[in-house]
Design an enzyme around this catalytic site. Structure first.
Site, PDB file in Angstrom:
ATOM      1  N   CYS A 131       0.837  -1.306  -0.107  1.00 21.90           N
ATOM      2  CA  CYS A 131       0.004   0.125   0.046  1.00 21.90           C
ATOM      3  C   CYS A 131       0.836   1.289  -0.319  1.00 21.90           C
ATOM      4  O   CYS A 131       0.338   2.236  -0.485  1.00 21.90           O
ATOM      5  CB  CYS A 131      -0.900  -0.113   1.217  1.00 21.90           C
ATOM      6  N   HIS A 180      -3.191   6.512   2.035  1.00 18.41           N
ATOM      7  CA  HIS A 180      -3.626   5.381   1.625  1.00 18.41           C
ATOM      8  C   HIS A 180      -5.086   5.340   1.678  1.00 18.41           C
ATOM      9  O   HIS A 180      -5.466   5.398   2.973  1.00 18.41           O
ATOM     10  CB  HIS A 180      -2.867   4.506   2.272  1.00 18.41           C
ATOM     11  N   ASN A 196     -10.249  -0.295  -1.223  1.00 20.86           N
ATOM     12  CA  ASN A 196      -8.754  -0.046  -0.911  1.00 20.86           C
ATOM     13  C   ASN A 196      -8.192  -1.019  -2.111  1.00 20.86           C
ATOM     14  O   ASN A 196      -8.202  -2.208  -2.381  1.00 20.86           O
ATOM     15  CB  ASN A 196      -8.346  -0.945   0.216  1.00 20.86           C
TER      16      ASN A 196
END
Length: 315
Positions: free
Chosen positions: A113, A241, A271
């Site tokens: 990430c 993120h 995500n």
């Protein structure tokens, strides 16, 4: 040595949209359960014939077009991804081939990430040191391909997509538009976010990551601002993120970015791992929510447990 800037951005998401209602038909969950816990309403899902390098190439092509450049103008391609199935050729090489590039250096970075912000710093360093003239930096992940669709704690989180940036040197005498990176890791928490096994599957210790992010990350983000010579209240934008809306909103407040537009793309994209920051940033710029030159904090965190952040001036 000279400074660098982001010349243009591009993003891409597959056409198929997966709603919370769709997920409720697969596992024991509901729209209310997902929305209240992570803030996600929809996510995009690539098909079996859409590999991660295809997602990356679409975003990269858009960034090149926005910059008014062609494939031959790029001599370094960096792709941040943790979902490439094949070890070789790497995703960057396949993107270069798809775009018909000449002979760029091609490298993948697997920092999950935090991959895009690591790759952006690497491109900045390479250009400053004279190792490259112009770089294409891409964050791309196909998280749905490494997801256990029977695990309601993880399958509700993920989506697929890609975001890209063209990075080049600033003109002589101009101030750098990509600030110094603050990066590092927490090795003892390396197993908190995982994509492992055969076939590979995404798993995480959500509470551990949540506690670390809410307790430790604000100070790190402020350090990234300090390295750029800015106070948090000077920021026009914050792009963290896109892991969980319950992490993003409190973090922005704790950082002290009281005047900033905060990216909340997680609501519609879920995500997307390394794609999440460039995807969210490109959308904010495209919609005009961040004007050209706006100082914006980018901060990625997640697998390994790694983190990286820097302040950039948006194109």
């Amino acid at each position: 040595m000279t400074g660098t800037r982001i010349a243009a951005l591009g993003h891409y998401q597959p056409a198929k949209v997966l709603t919370n209602g769709d997920l409720a038909a697969l596992v024991d969950t509901s729209d209310e359960w997902i929305s209240s816990r992570v803030g996600i309403r929809t996510r995009h899902m690539a098909g079996p014939d859409e590999p991660v390098d295809e997602l990356a190439a679409h975003a990269a092509g858009k960034a090149l077009a926005a910059a008014g450049l062609g494939p031959a103008d790029i001599d370094l391609v960096l792709v941040a991804t943790s979902t490439a199935i094949d070890r070789s050729p790497n995703t960057a090489a396949r993107v270069a081939a798809r775009l018909g590039m000449g002979s760029p250096a091609t490298m993948d970075l697997n920092v999950v990430c935090a991959g895009f912000t690591h790759a952006l710093a690497t491109a900045d360093h390479a250009i400053r040191a004279g190792g490259a003239r112009r770089a294409l930096v891409i964050g791309a992940d196909k998280m749905t391909e490494v997801t256990d669709w029977t695990d309601r704690t993880t399958c509700v989180l993920v989506g697929d997509g890609a975001g890209a940036a063209v990075v080049e040197a600033v003109a002589e005498g101009e101030e750098p538009c990509i600030g110094p990176v603050l990066w590092g890791s927490v090795p003892e928490m390396g197993n908190a976010v995982r994509i492992e096994g055969t076939p590979p599957r995404f798993a995480q210790e959500g509470q551990s990551v949540y506690r670390w992010a809410t307790q430790r990350l604000p100070a790190l983000a402020r350090q990234a601002c300090e390295r750029s010579g800015l106070a948090p209240e000077d920021l026009a934008g914050v792009v963290l993120h896109q892991a969980n809306l319950r992490i993003i909103e409190p973090l922005a407040a704790k950082i002290g970015a009281v005047n900033a537009v905060v990216a909340r793309d997680v609501i519609e994209s879920g995500n997307t791992s390394a794609a999440s920051i460039p995807l969210a940033l490109a959308k904010l710029v495209e919609r005009g929510e961040l004007p050209s030159g706006a100082p914006t904090l980018l901060f990625g965190f997640g697998g390994n447990l790694s983190y990286a952040g820097q302040v950039v001036r948006v194109p």
